[in-house]
Motif scaffolding. Structure first.
Motif, PDB file in Angstrom:
ATOM      1  N   UNK A 128       0.790  -9.450   0.192  1.00 28.58           N
ATOM      2  CA  UNK A 128       1.744  -8.720   1.018  1.00 28.58           C
ATOM      3  C   UNK A 128       2.609  -7.854   0.108  1.00 28.58           C
ATOM      4  N   UNK A 129       2.637  -6.561   0.377  1.00 31.87           N
ATOM      5  CA  UNK A 129       3.462  -5.655  -0.417  1.00 31.87           C
ATOM      6  C   UNK A 129       4.362  -4.843   0.496  1.00 31.87           C
ATOM      7  N   UNK A 130       5.553  -4.545   0.009  1.00 34.27           N
ATOM      8  CA  UNK A 130       6.452  -3.693   0.782  1.00 34.27           C
ATOM      9  C   UNK A 130       5.901  -2.273   0.830  1.00 34.27           C
ATOM     10  N   UNK A 131       5.396  -1.786  -0.303  1.00 34.55           N
ATOM     11  CA  UNK A 131       4.876  -0.422  -0.379  1.00 34.55           C
ATOM     12  C   UNK A 131       3.455  -0.422  -0.924  1.00 34.55           C
ATOM     13  N   UNK A 132       2.716   0.577  -0.511  1.00 38.48           N
ATOM     14  CA  UNK A 132       1.378   0.786  -1.047  1.00 38.48           C
ATOM     15  C   UNK A 132       1.203   2.274  -1.333  1.00 38.48           C
ATOM     16  N   UNK A 133       0.644   2.564  -2.512  1.00 42.19           N
ATOM     17  CA  UNK A 133       0.245   3.929  -2.865  1.00 42.19           C
ATOM     18  C   UNK A 133      -1.273   3.918  -2.992  1.00 42.19           C
ATOM     19  N   UNK A 134      -1.979   4.202  -1.903  1.00 44.43           N
ATOM     20  CA  UNK A 134      -3.437   4.038  -1.906  1.00 44.43           C
ATOM     21  C   UNK A 134      -4.189   4.894  -2.920  1.00 44.43           C
ATOM     22  N   UNK A 135      -3.709   6.048  -3.263  1.00 45.58           N
ATOM     23  CA  UNK A 135      -4.427   6.924  -4.174  1.00 45.58           C
ATOM     24  C   UNK A 135      -4.292   6.575  -5.637  1.00 45.58           C
ATOM     25  N   UNK A 136      -3.566   5.506  -5.956  1.00 46.44           N
ATOM     26  CA  UNK A 136      -3.260   5.161  -7.344  1.00 46.44           C
ATOM     27  C   UNK A 136      -4.052   3.973  -7.890  1.00 46.44           C
ATOM     28  N   UNK A 137      -4.973   3.421  -7.117  1.00 48.01           N
ATOM     29  CA  UNK A 137      -5.655   2.191  -7.504  1.00 48.01           C
ATOM     30  C   UNK A 137      -6.500   2.370  -8.753  1.00 48.01           C
ATOM     31  N   UNK A 138      -6.303   1.463  -9.719  1.00 40.18           N
ATOM     32  CA  UNK A 138      -7.103   1.452 -10.948  1.00 40.18           C
ATOM     33  C   UNK A 138      -8.108   0.303 -10.924  1.00 40.18           C
ATOM     34  N   UNK A 139      -7.875  -0.690 -10.057  1.00 39.38           N
ATOM     35  CA  UNK A 139      -8.777  -1.837  -9.909  1.00 39.38           C
ATOM     36  C   UNK A 139      -9.018  -2.061  -8.421  1.00 39.38           C
ATOM     37  N   UNK A 140     -10.050  -2.842  -8.119  1.00 39.18           N
ATOM     38  CA  UNK A 140     -10.434  -3.094  -6.734  1.00 39.18           C
ATOM     39  C   UNK A 140      -9.579  -4.210  -6.146  1.00 39.18           C
ATOM     40  N   UNK A 141      -8.596  -3.857  -5.333  1.00 43.00           N
ATOM     41  CA  UNK A 141      -7.790  -4.836  -4.602  1.00 43.00           C
ATOM     42  C   UNK A 141      -7.141  -4.123  -3.424  1.00 43.00           C
ATOM     43  N   UNK A 142      -6.958  -4.857  -2.348  1.00 43.53           N
ATOM     44  CA  UNK A 142      -6.234  -4.298  -1.208  1.00 43.53           C
ATOM     45  C   UNK A 142      -5.251  -5.347  -0.718  1.00 43.53           C
ATOM     46  N   UNK A 143      -4.209  -4.879  -0.049  1.00 46.98           N
ATOM     47  CA  UNK A 143      -3.202  -5.788   0.498  1.00 46.98           C
ATOM     48  C   UNK A 143      -3.608  -6.188   1.908  1.00 46.98           C
ATOM     49  N   UNK A 144      -3.323  -7.441   2.253  1.00 48.51           N
ATOM     50  CA  UNK A 144      -3.572  -7.925   3.603  1.00 48.51           C
ATOM     51  C   UNK A 144      -2.468  -7.469   4.547  1.00 48.51           C
ATOM     52  N   UNK A 145      -1.259  -7.325   4.002  1.00 45.36           N
ATOM     53  CA  UNK A 145      -0.089  -6.937   4.783  1.00 45.36           C
ATOM     54  C   UNK A 145       0.698  -5.905   3.985  1.00 45.36           C
ATOM     55  N   UNK A 146       1.007  -4.765   4.619  1.00 46.26           N
ATOM     56  CA  UNK A 146       1.709  -3.677   3.937  1.00 46.26           C
ATOM     57  C   UNK A 146       2.904  -3.238   4.770  1.00 46.26           C
ATOM     58  N   UNK A 147       4.056  -3.142   4.114  1.00 50.64           N
ATOM     59  CA  UNK A 147       5.241  -2.659   4.795  1.00 50.64           C
ATOM     60  C   UNK A 147       5.124  -1.182   5.135  1.00 50.64           C
ATOM     61  N   UNK A 148       4.989  -0.349   4.111  1.00 57.49           N
ATOM     62  CA  UNK A 148       4.911   1.099   4.294  1.00 57.49           C
ATOM     63  C   UNK A 148       3.934   1.699   3.288  1.00 57.49           C
ATOM     64  N   UNK A 149       3.303   2.798   3.670  1.00 57.65           N
ATOM     65  CA  UNK A 149       2.527   3.588   2.728  1.00 57.65           C
ATOM     66  C   UNK A 149       3.487   4.577   2.091  1.00 57.65           C
ATOM     67  N   UNK A 150       3.551   4.556   0.786  1.00 58.57           N
ATOM     68  CA  UNK A 150       4.533   5.351   0.046  1.00 58.57           C
ATOM     69  C   UNK A 150       3.958   6.690  -0.382  1.00 58.57           C
ATOM     70  N   UNK A 151       4.793   7.714  -0.340  1.00 53.93           N
ATOM     71  CA  UNK A 151       4.351   8.975  -0.958  1.00 53.93           C
ATOM     72  C   UNK A 151       4.231   8.777  -2.467  1.00 53.93           C
ATOM     73  N   UNK A 152       3.572   9.693  -3.125  1.00 46.89           N
ATOM     74  CA  UNK A 152       3.334   9.583  -4.565  1.00 46.89           C
ATOM     75  C   UNK A 152       4.565  10.032  -5.359  1.00 46.89           C
ATOM     76  N   UNK A 153       5.618   9.217  -5.264  1.00 43.32           N
ATOM     77  CA  UNK A 153       6.849   9.428  -6.021  1.00 43.32           C
ATOM     78  C   UNK A 153       7.232   8.091  -6.646  1.00 43.32           C
ATOM     79  N   UNK A 154       8.052   8.129  -7.690  1.00 43.45           N
ATOM     80  CA  UNK A 154       8.502   6.886  -8.314  1.00 43.45           C
ATOM     81  C   UNK A 154       9.649   6.334  -7.485  1.00 43.45           C
TER      82      UNK A 154
END
Length: 180
Positions: A128-154
């Motif tokens: 479970x993550x509060x934020x997810x940046x889908x385009x940034x993945x370096x390894x194969x993993x996904x969250x089961x529960x996501x709060x928000x999809x984040x824009x590509x900003x720090x």
């Protein structure tokens, strides 16, 4: 003042509170058994606290542990290597574990933690993550529960930092320089 930093709000306190309620309902629907919440420090501490209270409100009684992992040093870019700074004390064998982190970006930290808990005998490890940046993945993993999809900003606030600053903010935002 030229060059001053400001924080632009992405998700305010109300949106975060509502999303935590919804996440708790989603997690309860997964019918976890002997639930152990493992919060990844330091960034998830505010999210984990709010989520654990929300889980209680929907009838779950999780045990709580903390693991301190680091792939960042003092900068804003992952070093790529994950280190355990503080391990959990409880056994995960035959338990459902909810791994809670602030953000799923490269995935290295969460993949490391999930693999570790699975290797230790967890019945099921949900992420479970509060934020997810889908385009940034370096390894194969996904969250089961996501709060928000984040824009590509720090992002900062709600426990997340840049070089240990901004964790105290009650909202999630990103740092902008005057003129940006």
């Amino acid at each position: 003042m030229s060059g001053a930093r400001q924080v632009k709000v992405l998700y305010d306190e109300h949106a975060i509170a509502e999303r935590n309620k919804a996440l708790a309902i989603e997690i309860a629907a997964a019918k976890p058994l002997d639930l152990l919440v493992v919060a990844v420090l330091k960034g998830s501490f505010m999210f984990a606290a709010d989520l654990i209270r929300a889980l209680h409100r929907v009838g779950l009684e999780p045990h709580v542990e903390f693991i301190h992992l680091s792939s960042y040093l003092t900068g804003t870019v992952s070093s790529g290597a994950v280190r355990i700074l503080k391990d959990i004390e409880s056994s995960v064998r035959d338990r459902d574990v909810l791994l809670v982190d602030d953000i799923l970006e490269s995935g290295r930290t969460l993949a490391f933690a999930k693999d570790l808990l699975v290797a230790r005998g967890a019945r099921r490890v949900m992420v479970c993550t509060m934020l997810e940046k889908p385009g940034k993945r370096a390894v194969q993993i996904s969250a089961d529960f996501v709060g928000f999809t984040s824009p590509d900003v720090f992002v900062v606030g709600y426990g997340m930092d840049v070089a240990h600053s901004y964790r105290e903010l009650p909202f999630i935002g990103h740092v902008v320089m005057d003129g940006d």
